[in-house]
Motif scaffolding. Structure first.
Motif, short mmCIF file in Angstrom:
data_model
loop_
_atom_site.label_atom_id
_atom_site.label_comp_id
_atom_site.label_asym_id
_atom_site.label_seq_id
_atom_site.Cartn_x
_atom_site.Cartn_y
_atom_site.Cartn_z
N SER A 205 0.83 -1.22 0.00
CA SER A 205 0.00 0.00 0.00
C SER A 205 0.85 1.26 0.00
CB SER A 205 -0.90 0.04 1.24
OG SER A 205 -1.73 -1.08 1.29
N TYR B 283 -3.05 3.28 6.58
CA TYR B 283 -3.33 3.00 5.16
C TYR B 283 -4.66 2.27 5.11
CZ TYR B 283 1.02 4.80 3.41
OH TYR B 283 2.04 5.65 3.06
N SER C 298 -6.89 0.73 1.34
CA SER C 298 -6.66 -0.60 0.76
C SER C 298 -7.03 -1.69 1.76
CB SER C 298 -5.22 -0.74 0.29
OG SER C 298 -4.33 -0.03 1.13
#
Lengths: 304, 301
Positions: free
Chosen positions: A172, B195, B198
């Motif tokens: 990511s 994050y 995702s």
């Protein structure tokens, strides 16, 4: 320079005859199969196509077959990376002469070099040809040699034909650093995941992916992209979980297991050149069992 | 016995004169609750768990549970190098009234996967609370709790509730979600970093956030947009979170403490061997780049 890439793009394997020579007829059928079953672009020869096991002459001959078989129905890019950079430039010139729509190239193999060498290499490649250029980032296979956001931004500013990146870190942070550096500078810059990890990449703003399993399950690839692109995330998760299990299956001895799977789907593409193994009958049985468990045998086309 | 891991903050541990500053710690806990934490996990690595003695860890947890007084659940972090030591922290946490447990792979050792399964099974059994494994290979010499081990632990430990991941590795994350939910459909997957886009698309329903000490508003907005699966709206927030994440990944706890102090919430210096963060310039730059940061709360309000 208006090539805009998105969706699941297929990178065909290289069909070989029993004596390991290129099987041009089957290659043509395979490229056509991908285009008919939803590939939004074709790109050849990725590592999955055994690029390193083909001579430069074979790569040129097969590239011409691929370009003809696609017949302008979708864009086709030629992967020009070779161990010797002289060969890379030769392949790129050939791709341009024969009518490819783009070239794709990874950071140079084997050597360790500073980020500035990546910049210089891609500037030379991108300014030597008129074709759109796709860069290929694969830090785990190339031992940490990789694009950063900053390097990507500088290349976009330098090269009007730098249109996208195959980003194969599956991470990511790495993926998003490149994406958020690139998109403000070039709105249609295509962030393309290495294989079908669309759920975590499209949600971050990516354009699509290349594909490992497209020769096995093109319907599932289309289903995954369309559910991600339309924001149907529950549907997307179901498709992604299945495709990721296929990747786990094929990643082992890539692409020999994949070629083994093609036998089961009625689209045999022959053996894999050494040093890669060819899938044994036992391995093919095991793959068949997994494909049955995942429902692939019922939901995907059989034969050409 | 269930526990739903939603938006969980990982508070800093304040020190004054070399000791835990409990008066300030009370203010830290109140701040996080006021900022929308659905639960608190402590002391995480952001709370310098590794630099606390066993007695300090137990006292800190007991203090926090008393101070929070049921306003939100308190989750105990019980990672240790030795299995029995971690298990005794887990038993203590249950007795103290913790709502759930978190443990990483053991410190320093790099045992084989079957020993990791035993390690976690012993801690989870001793604790008898909903148990979460913290998978954080970048902090643990690349030791990862493999997908097949997750499945084994599910078979051994009925209270194994989920996995918190900081690997950012799509292949690992999707594998874990897939194999774990095939065994236990309500197995929870939690992002251990901000994050969140995702992770959430992959199927994370929770977030354990160290950045909540400096940017609780951003963390909360990002979490909510992701839970609503509005990833387009979440993207600018994700950019700001990425800027802060990357700064703090390099700066560590000293950076978080410097950031909190700059926001009017001084928690003292970190304990040795960590040293106070001196690069105020990098902090100012990141805070200016992350455009939403200006709207973050200042002081203890």
């Amino acid at each position: 320079m208006t090539l805009v890439l998105k969706g699941v793009m297929q990178s065909p394997v290289t069909p070989l005859k029993a004596d390991f020579s290129p099987d041009y007829g089957t290659f043509e059928k395979l490229v056509d199969f991908h285009v008919r079953t939803g590939a939004t672009a074709i790109s050849w020869p990725h590592h999955k196509a055994e690029s390193h096991n083909l001579t430069i002459a074979e790569r040129k001959a097969l590239a011409e077959v691929a370009i003809k078989a696609v017949a302008k129905r979708v864009p086709i890019s030629i992967h020009v990376s070779a161990l010797a950079l002289e060969d890379t430039f030769d392949l790129a010139r050939h791709a341009q002469d024969k009518g490819a729509d783009a070239i794709i190239a990874i950071t140079p193999y084997f050597w360790k070099y500073p980020p500035e060498a990546i910049y210089d290499y891609f500037v030379t490649l991108g300014t030597s040809f008129d074709l759109p250029l796709i860069a290929y980032n694969s830090p785990s296979y190339l031992d940490g040699i990789e694009f950063t956001g900053e390097l990507t931004a500088r290349l976009i500013q330098r090269l009007p034909n730098f249109i996208g990146m195959k980003e194969a870190s599956f991470n990511s942070e790495k993926y998003f650093e490149i994406l958020r550096a690139a998109l403000p500078l070039r709105q249609n810059f295509a962030m393309i995941a290495g294989v079908e990890y669309l759920l975590p990449s499209i949600s971050l703003g990516g354009a699509g992916s290349y594909s490992s399993a497209g020769a096995i399950c093109p319907n599932l690839c289309v289903e995954l992209y369309e559910s991600c692109a339309s924001g149907q995330w529950d549907r997307a998760r179901a498709a992604q979980y299945k495709l990721s299990q296929l990747w786990q299956l094929f990643r082992d001895q890539y692409p020999s297991s994949l070629k083994g799977g093609c036998v089961i789907m009625g689209r045999p593409v022959g053996p894999t050149r050494p040093p890669l193994p060819t899938a044994s009958p036992e391995r093919i049985k095991f793959i068949e069992k997994r494909l049955a468990e995942l429902g692939i045998l019922d939901s995907e086309p059989h034969g050409w | 016995m269930t526990f739903t891991f939603g938006l969980v903050h990982a508070p800093l541990t304040p020190f004054a004169g070399g000791r835990i500053d409990t008066r300030t710690y009370g203010k830290v806990l109140d701040f996080h609750i006021a900022q929308g934490a659905e639960a608190l996990a402590l002391p995480m690595h952001a709370g310098e768990s590794v630099s606390l003695t066993a007695v300090e860890r137990q006292d800190l947890l007991a203090f926090a549970i008393r101070h929070v007084a049921g306003r939100v659940p308190v989750i105990a972090h019980v990672s240790e190098a030795g299995t029995a030591i971690a298990a005794s922290l887990a038993a203590h946490a249950k007795a103290a009234g913790a709502a759930a447990l978190i443990a990483s792979v053991p410190y320093y050792w790099t045992p084989p996967q079957h020993m990791l399964v035993e390690h976690f099974a012993a801690i989870g059994s001793a604790g008898g609370l909903p148990f979460f494994v913290l998978n954080t290979p970048s902090e643990m010499a690349d030791v990862e709790f493999a997908g097949k081990s997750v499945v084994e632990l599910i078979g051994k430990l009925p209270n194994f509730a989920g996995l918190i991941d900081t690997s950012l590795d799509w292949q690992y994350m999707i594998e874990v979600v897939t194999v774990a939910r095939a065994e236990r459909p309500d197995f929870q997957f939690v992002s251990g970093t901000e994050y969140m886009i995702s992770a959430s698309a992959i199927g994370a329903t929770g977030l354990l956030s160290p950045l909540a000490s400096i940017a609780p508003r951003l963390v909360s907005n990002l979490y909510r947009a992701c839970r609503a699966e509005d990833y387009g709206a979440a993207r600018p927030m994700q950019e700001d979170a990425a800027i802060l994440f990357r700064l703090m990944r390099d700066a560590g706890v000293p950076g978080l403490k410097a950031g909190a102090a700059a926001q009017g919430r001084d928690c003292g210096d970190p304990r040795a061997p960590l040293a106070a963060w001196r690069d105020g310039g990098a902090l100012q730059t990141a805070m200016a780049q992350a455009r939403s940061f200006a709207a973050e709360p200042r002081g203890w309000a």
